[in-house]
Design an enzyme around this catalytic site. Structure first.
Site, PDB file in Angstrom:
ATOM      1  CE  LYS A  70     -16.063 -18.042  -3.818  1.00 49.91           C
ATOM      2  NZ  LYS A  70     -15.188 -18.693  -4.834  1.00 49.91           N
ATOM      3  CB  SER A  83     -15.236 -16.084  -7.841  1.00 51.14           C
ATOM      4  OG  SER A  83     -14.945 -17.357  -7.273  1.00 51.14           O
ATOM      5  CB  SER A 120     -12.119 -18.694  -7.638  1.00 54.89           C
ATOM      6  OG  SER A 120     -12.771 -18.243  -8.796  1.00 54.89           O
TER       7      SER A 120
END
Lengths: 493, 483, 96
Positions: free
Chosen positions: A80, A155, A179
């Site tokens: 990420k 997210s 997330s």
């Protein structure tokens, strides 16, 4: 022959060691998949083809020389984009960090490299991990491989989409309020948020320091365990890193659930949860009971307040964590007559609306005269919640619930109403506030063919129990569906 | 006419001299090139996390213990939020409602009048970077841009907050000076005011004598010497009295001391002061100082300046000399060492506070640079005791020892400063002078002792000043009065 | 209880230069969110200590050892503006 990009980490590792294929071929397969799917999904912000191939070559050479660094050796993975990578642009999905190249690696990145994993690139996210749909990225949304008109969740939506579609065999995400688990549920993956402190946060661009944890995305429970084992463990560079022995993770994968005491969370069993999700979860409860587990309903009334507490605590911490983005030392600068004007202009220009909103919210919640009613009170609610969890874990080994109140929703559906977006986290937030480990395992598809996630919560440092149940849920659910897009033959859009 | 009383509290920031910074491994080095002792943590790069330096925590606990504070068992770090370009995170890690040390005190003495100043708290925080202002004058308001150096960012900083117990500029100065001595004695900071490693801010208000409530206070900053601290406070007290007596009102604000103009001027109004939004630092865990740790800190304290002064005075040294010895801790160390070798306390104290201090000042050197040892002082004392050196010659010898010419015995020999105190050696000299001056002998024999000085002078001349005049005079007496 | 927010003051504290329209929009959204968040006040919390940290740990320290610093060129390369060995910023107003 199966496309290498569709192998699990375990299968790929076995193939590498048998000499069926090389890490370079495996890496190329994932890059090829990305080449086909990226134009549909936008899972990645940065694809480092050159670096990935170099790492794969090195991994192949090491293996040939008899050096075996374990399950991730030679495996192409995604990270990420809120974890810093030395020499590789890291933006956290924000315009304020456009072009920013960190001079150091996050601890997790160093650990993956030390295990000879291949880092393919950096995945898209809601700006600074603030969001539940990956629509808040300054670089455009990521789409759900199961239905590209829908969000992948957030997210960590880029990591979820990449693993789901096969442009990575596994990935790291971060989870502050859900997330990892919520996008895992929406993309049909296993996703785990470990106990707070088990994985170092050094190099994770902070959203809410007391809630953030890094964890894995994978297509199987075993793969998720391998990923977590590779990055877990004490880090002296993170003062909140857990100093005791790293908890066991994969030791009980084959233990089954006979005699396991499972609490079904009453507060997440009814209203507000999509009926199809309720049904899928109920079927799993029955299957687990048949497999020998003892199920009982448990109630944690404070969880009803978890969302409210979260939306005070997380923005408050974020308002300070994001203060460093000021146009002075790195990142975007908008000129001003004075430094004060320059800072305010840079921040207004560099932060997207959701980030600005949360900074304002957190600033307000901490400000004189409001602290006690908002931030202070939220921290007390956090204590109550932890107490309720502790009491409940006297009676049960784990607690289960749906991971998300809905399956993947349409792009644009919730962007106009921040509060409705916040409710997407209603099932996952309690574990972050408590600091406990929690994971999502896919248990089926809804009528529209969208994945449904099943959430498992365990007491702090009891990852082994979480994975034990997750492995059984995986066996019982026999979820082997893949999105139609998960093929290297789809034409780029 | 109203009799005004000043109420003063002082906040002191002390930079600790640890090897590395408070929350990262960057070197603490004030002479390093700009922006070379920086890392992700002290530059607040995205993703970096702080980890506290244990030595700095030890340092603040020592300060707290030396100020007789309670060392708090469980304390917390907080974030103090404000935007400023020299503060990379735009929050400072500090302590708020639960600092490490509370409720201490310091005893001061102004012209023999003793007073006790309470210490409210001592807490741990981190320093900021430095900004240089790009203008000809170097003044912030004239600059069109500024340059930033983050080498100082994250240096461990201890804040010591006094109670508003101080009543005069002189007391304020005595407090600041004593605090500096204490911190220096602990060896945790070099406490150099002019280099900014210790900084004082003063909170000042005035009230009619006898009134219980405090007046409105101002905070005065930018005093970079003890003298300017005293001057600034004296100025500000008079300014406030002037304002009130002119029917004005004191505005609660921060004021800037200007050394050149000798005045304070308004910086900002506290009314619009920042809302610092303190909250517990989530990147750090609480501090826990258990009984064992506390005991260890107290047990490890060195003798503190006040106790040391008392001990040296009790040993027979003048209070002023004792204060001078203790002021520069290394002088007192040398004193103690020399005394332990058997040297005479008063003599050693006189030399140290006289010749030695003068030498150090004149040559702008540190005691350690001179190579003067306790053994030297002891040897010098012995030479005087034996009569081998006159007290005047001893001072001269000491000066050369300080210049590195060798031990007192070596210097005395090399420079031929030893006095002749050997009776047989002087007998002949005295006899010769007496023989050459029969009239003088006559006068002496008849009981007129006036010419004795003449004889001593002649002997001194003959021996080129090396004769022990006392001995010579005794010899003359015995030779002329004897039988 | 209706929530009142001086949104301009909050934006100033947060160093965000927002237009009046944006301020109004954010202000209204914050009121919505805070009216929901205010529910935290509905739980009785007398005598309940706050939790600011999930794991009960204390005294995470590092030894006082010097570690290598970053290369200045690499650091300044990321700066929006630098001058010689320094970061450069516009005129600083002074403490506000």
């Amino acid at each position: 022959m199966t496309d290498l990009a569709d192998l699990s980490i375990a299968e790929a590792g076995a193939g590498l060691r048998r000499g069926d294929f090389s890490s370079v071929e495996l890496t190329d397969a994932a890059l090829t998949r990305a080449g086909v799917t990226e134009s549909h999904l936008h899972a990645y912000l940065t694809l480092d083809q050159h670096g990935a191939r170099a790492a794969a070559t090195a991994a192949d050479q090491a293996l040939a020389a008899g050096e075996d660094h374990g399950p991730l050796h030679g495996i192409p993975l995604a990270v990420k984009d809120n974890m810093v990578t030395r020499g590789m642009e890291t933006t956290a999905g924000s315009k304020i960090l456009s072009g920013y190249v960190p001079p150091y690696n996050a601890t997790v990145v160093d650990r993956l490299s030390a295990k000879r994993a291949v880092i393919l690139g950096k995945t898209n996210l809601d700006e600074f991990a603030m969001g539940s749909s990956t629509e808040n990225s300054a670089y455009g949304p990521t789409r759900n491989p199961w239905d590209t008109d829908r969000v992948p969740g957030g997210s960590s939506g880029g990591s979820a989409a990449a693993v789901s579609v096969g442009s990575a065999l596994g990935a790291l995400g971060s989870d502050t309020g859900g997330s990892i688990r919520q996008p895992a549920a929406m993309c049909g993956l296993v996703g785990v948020k470990p106990t707070y402190g088990v994985v170092s946060r050094y190099g994770l661009i902070a959203f809410a320091s007391s809630l953030d944890q890094i964890g894995p995305f994978a297509r199987s429970v075993g793969d998720a365990a391998s990923l977590l084992e590779a990055v877990a463990g004490y880090d002296p560079r993170d003062a909140t890193s857990y100093r005791g022995d790293t908890p066991e993770i994969s030791t009980l994968l084959d233990s089954g659930v006979a005699g396991m005491r499972i609490g079904v969370l009453a507060e997440l069993s009814g209203d507000g949860i999509d009926p199809q999700i309720q049904d899928a979860c109920r079927r799993m409860y029955d299957a687990l009971a048949d497999a020998g587990a003892e199920l009982k309903e448990v109630s944690l009334p404070a969880t009803e307040y978890a969302l409210s507490a979260y939306y005070l605590i997380a923005p408050a911490e974020a308002s300070a964590n994001l203060a460093r983005f000021d146009g002075v030392r790195y990142g975007l600068r908008v000129d001003g007559e004075t430094t004060e004007e320059m800072m305010a202009a840079s921040r207004a220009e560099g932060f997207g609306p959701e980030v600005a909103r949360r900074i304002l919210l957190g600033t307000y919640a901490l400000s004189a005269g409001y602290y006690d009613a908002f931030y202070g009170q939220a921290q007390k609610v956090r204590t109550l919640l932890r107490n309720e969890f502790a009491a409940t874990y006297e009676e049960v080994d784990v607690i289960v619930s749906p991971t998300s109140p809905t399956t993947a929703f349409a792009i644009g559906e919730k962007t106009a109403d921040p509060l409705s977006m916040y409710f997407a986290d209603v099932c996952t937030i309690a574990s972050n506030l408590a600091g406990d480990p929690s994971g999502s395992v896919p248990v089926g598809l809804d009528a529209e063919g969208l994945p449904i996630g099943f959430q498992i919560m365990a007491p702090a440092l009891h990852e082994a129990q979480l994975f034990r149940l997750a492995a059984e849920v995986e066996r019982l659910a026999r979820f082997d569906a893949r999105p139609a897009l998960a093929t290297s033959e789809v034409k780029p859009a | 006419m109203t009799n005004w009383e000043a109420v003063i509290g002082i906040e002191t920031h002390v930079e600790l001299q640890t090897r590395s910074k408070m929350f990262c491994g960057c070197e603490v080095n004030f002479s390093a090139d700009p922006n070379t002792t920086v890392c992700p943590v002290c530059l607040a790069l995205p993703g970096a996390l702080p980890v506290p330096n244990e030595e700095a925590i030890e340092g603040i606990l020592k300060i707290g213990a030396a100020l007789d504070c309670e060392l708090v068992e469980s304390s917390l770090f907080h974030r103090k939020n404000y935007f400023y370009p020299d503060l990379p995170k735009n929050y400072q890690i500090s302590q708020y409602d639960v600092p490490l040390c509370v409720d201490g005190h310091i005893d001061i003495d102004v012209d023999g009048e003793e007073a006790r100043v309470g210490i409210t708290r001592v807490h741990m925080e981190e320093d900021t970077g430095k900004s240089l202002h790009g203008s000809d004058t170097g003044r912030i308001h004239d600059a069109d841009h500024s340059l930033l150096d983050f080498n100082r960012s994250g240096v461990p900083l201890v804040e010591i907050v006094s109670e508003p117990d101080i009543r005069s500029p002189e007391q304020a100065r005595a407090y600041a000076a004593e605090l500096q001595r204490v911190v220096r004695a602990l060896g945790v900071s070099d406490v150099r005011l002019e280099e900014g490693s210790v900084r004082f801010d003063a909170n000042i208000s005035v009230r009619p004598a006898g009134q219980a409530e405090f007046g409105t206070r101002t905070e005065v900053k930018n005093m970079n010497s003890l003298r300017s601290l005293q001057r600034a406070i004296a100025y500000e007290i008079q300014r406030q009295i002037g304002v009130i007596e002119g029917n004005g009102e004191i505005v609660q604000e921060t004021r800037h001391w200007n050394e050149d103009s000798g005045a304070t001027s308004s910086m900002r109004s506290k009314e619009e002061s920042e809302d610092y939004r303190y909250f517990q630092e989530p990147d750090l865990v609480p501090l826990h100082v258990d009984g064992e740790w506390r005991d260890r800190v107290f047990a490890g304290l060195p003798e503190l300046p006040s106790a040391r002064r008392k001990r040296i005075v009790a040993a027979g040294v003048e209070p002023q000399a004792a204060a001078t010895l203790v002021e520069a801790g290394d002088l007192a160390d040398l004193f103690d060492h020399a005394v332990s070798l058997g040297a005479d306390r008063k003599q050693i104290a006189n030399w140290l506070t006289g010749e030695v201090v003068a030498h150090l000042r004149r040559n702008e050197v540190a005691l350690a640079d001179t190579g003067l040892s306790a053994a030297h002082l002891n040897e010098l004392g012995s030479l005087v005791g034996e009569g081998a050196l006159s007290s005047t010659a001893a001072k001269e010898v000491l000066g050369h020892v300080l210049s590195g010419e060798g031990s007192p015995r070596e210097v005395a020999a090399a420079r031929d400063l030893t006095q002749i105190s050997d009776q047989t050696a002087l007998d002949a000299e005295v006899d010769a002078v007496l023989a050459a001056n029969p009239d003088v002998v006559e006068r002496l024999r008849s009981g007129d002792m006036k010419p004795i000085g003449f004889v001593v002078g002649q002997v001194m001349k003959a021996t080129r000043g090396k004769a022990d005049p006392k001995l010579v005079s005794e010899l003359v007496r015995s030779k002329t009065q004897g039988d | 209880m209706p929530v009142e927010i001086d949104i301009a003051k909050v934006a100033k504290l947060a160093r965000l230069a927002l237009s009046p329209e944006k301020l109004e929009e954010y202000g209204a959204q914050l009121v919505d969110i805070l009216e929901h968040a205010e529910r935290v006040g509905g739980l009785p919390t007398e005598g309940v200590p706050p939790t600011s940290h999930p794991l009960p740990m204390t005294n995470a320290f590092r030894a006082d050892e010097v570690r290598p610093s970053l290369d200045r060129d690499e650091v300044l390369e990321q700066a929006p503006q630098s001058e010689g060995p320094y970061f450069r910023v516009p005129r600083i107003l002074g403490e506000t």
